[in-house]
Design an enzyme around this catalytic site. Structure first.
Site, PDB file in Angstrom:
ATOM      1  N   SER A 237      40.816 -10.280  49.818  1.00 18.41           N
ATOM      2  CA  SER A 237      41.185  -8.905  49.485  1.00 18.41           C
ATOM      3  C   SER A 237      41.506  -8.842  47.998  1.00 18.41           C
ATOM      4  O   SER A 237      41.466  -9.863  47.308  1.00 18.41           O
ATOM      5  CB  SER A 237      42.401  -8.468  50.306  1.00 18.41           C
ATOM      6  OG  SER A 237      43.537  -9.144  49.833  1.00 18.41           O
ATOM      7  N   LYS A 238      41.848  -7.656  47.553  1.00 22.75           N
ATOM      8  CA  LYS A 238      42.125  -7.443  46.126  1.00 22.75           C
ATOM      9  C   LYS A 238      43.183  -8.404  45.584  1.00 22.75           C
ATOM     10  O   LYS A 238      43.169  -8.764  44.416  1.00 22.75           O
ATOM     11  CB  LYS A 238      42.596  -5.999  45.907  1.00 22.75           C
ATOM     12  CG  LYS A 238      41.467  -4.996  46.047  1.00 22.75           C
ATOM     13  CD  LYS A 238      41.495  -3.960  44.927  1.00 22.75           C
ATOM     14  CE  LYS A 238      40.230  -3.124  44.915  1.00 22.75           C
ATOM     15  NZ  LYS A 238      40.198  -2.159  46.034  1.00 22.75           N
TER      16      LYS A 238
END
Ligand code: GLU
Length: 451
Positions: A237-238
């Protein structure tokens, strides 16, 4: 039967590395089998889909070199088709109109939770079938023989029991079709032979196969590609840094390297090769070498691989790519001198900083004076031969050799205690100073050390 596969992005942002890898596997599979690679934009989620995002995703695919043979088709342009099919399902008696309101359904779900039952629809409208025009959804009826077994080409045999499903919506009240229905309708209509997609869609497959059966359609092969995890083994994820393909482009990764790296995320080549061309990957790609275990995204390995691609390119081919990040009239020679130390295109500006910036370091005054005399008398080296001749004369003039000679020489001329080989840097600095007023010549640098 010729292979037809599709990549079906939902246009709700840029293409992410997970989607890019799914696209690559589809593309490789199609190319390996001389098949057809189709793009289908799944934009029925009106609230989240935008044309802008569609354009970005398509650009990202182009950047990765994934040319498609058909499409992009857009689900939002096929609503009549889904409506027609849903009527067919009604006529076949495998779907029915559901007049329950959202509030009523919510109430039923809550009650089921309190009673500890699965939140399945209670079949009220199935047992009281009607066909008037009051607002209604269209719901699929899970048949008694609703168990489904597939032989996933990556994960092997998987079975779902009928009991795990309740009757589910195909078309929402208001006319909008839901994802599982559109996917099946399109995959059939587009004659898709292999559905290669992310593992997160595995749970949809039960419903989808039931729709195929109800329509009397052939069920395609399925291949569910596992998740990509970050180094900490949680879903990428980010938090783990860049996850969208365009961010990698901005950070100076080459499309070929990105393609190579993402292909290795879950697939291994039969000869264990890690650096391969697209043609090599096409020739050896098969789904049975796709790992069913999650792949871990390793940015150090990506950097290493990107470096391999940069080092293998000629300086002149790199010039237009590096120019986006850094430009100078002597760029090609500069790239050639530093490229083996660089892993990303963005790093060229740092690696070449010593050419445009110079702060006089502290070097032995006597050494600097002798070096300045040498450069004035014999000129600054322009190539390896003149460089080696200069080194010989400096040895004689200073009585120094090895590190005692090369360290002050490097410091005086580059201003730094590390960098590319002097045999390349000194001619580069000389040439650069002749064409770029920002660049100080080697002699002026040495003179600044003395002043
Ligand atoms: N549109 C879905 C997604 O972006 C893909 C659906 C599919 O491949 O079946 O995740």
């Amino acid at each position: 039967m010729s292979v037809r596969v599709r990549f079906a992005p939902s246009p709700t942002g840029h293409l992410h590395v997970g989607g890019a890898r799914t696209a690559i596997f589809n593309w490789l599979f199609a190319r390996h089998h001389d098949g057809t690679f189709i793009i289908r934009v799944e934009d029925t989620d009106q609230a989240r889909s935008t044309l802008e995002s569609e354009a970005m995703v398509l650009d990202d695919l182009r950047w990765l070199g994934l040319a498609w043979d058909e499409g992009p088709y857009r689900q939002s342009e096929r609503l009549d088709f889904y409506a027609r099919l849903s009527r067919e399902l009604l006529e076949r008696g495998v779907a029915y109109r559901c007049y329950c309101s959202e509030e009523e359904l919510e109430q039923k779900r809550k009650q089921a939770e309190i009673d500890g039952r699965p939140p399945h629809y209670d079949l009220k409208c199935w047992f009281n079938r009607r066909d008037d025009d009051a607002p209604h959804a269209i719901r699929f009826h899970v048949p008694d023989d609703g168990d489904v077994t597939i032989n996933d080409l990556i994960r092997g045999e998987i079975t779902w029991r009928k009991e795990s499903l309740g009757d589910f919506i195909l078309i929402r009240s208001g006319g909008f079709p839901i994802y599982n229905f559109c996917v099946v309708a399109d995959d059939h209509d587009m004659r898709i032979t292999h559905v290669i997609r992310a593992e997160e869609h595995l749970t949809n497959t039960h419903r989808q196969v039931l729709i195929y059966r109800a329509m009397g359609w052939d069920v395609p092969e399925f291949a569910h590609v596992s998740l990509i995890l970050g180094q900490d083994r949680s879903k990428l994820s980010k938090r783990h840094g860049a996850t969208s393909v365009n961010a990698y482009a901005d950070e100076g990764y080459l499309p070929d390297a990105m393609f190579n790296y993402l292909t290795l995320l879950g697939w291994s080549s039969p000869d264990a090769k890690e650096v391969f061309s697209r043609d090599e990957a096409i020739a050896s790609f098969s789904l049975d070498r796709v790992n069913s275990a999650p792949a871990v995204f390793d940015s150090q390995k990506l950097d290493w691989l990107n470096g391999q691609y940069i080092h293998a390119m000629s300086a002149s081919d790199l010039v237009p790519l590096v120019r986006k990040f850094f430009d100078a009239p002597w760029l090609e020679e500069g790239i050639d001198v530093v490229k083996t130390s660089v892993h990303r295109l963005t790093q060229f500006s740092d690696a070449l900083k010593f050419v445009v910036e110079y702060t006089p370091p502290s070097v032995d005054r006597e050494f600097a004076t002798k070096l300045a005399d040498e450069l004035r008398t014999n000129g600054t080296p322009t190539d390896a031969d003149t460089y080696h001749a200069m080194v010989e004369r400096l040895k004689a003039a200073t009585g120094l050799k090895g590190k005692a000679l090369f360290m002050p020489l490097r410091l005086a001329i580059t201003g730094l205690d590390h960098g590319p080989e002097l045999v390349r840097s000194i001619p580069l600095l000389r040439h650069a100073s002749e064409v770029d007023s920002r660049v100080l010549s080697p002699l002026s640098r040495v003179e600044r050390c003395i002043a």
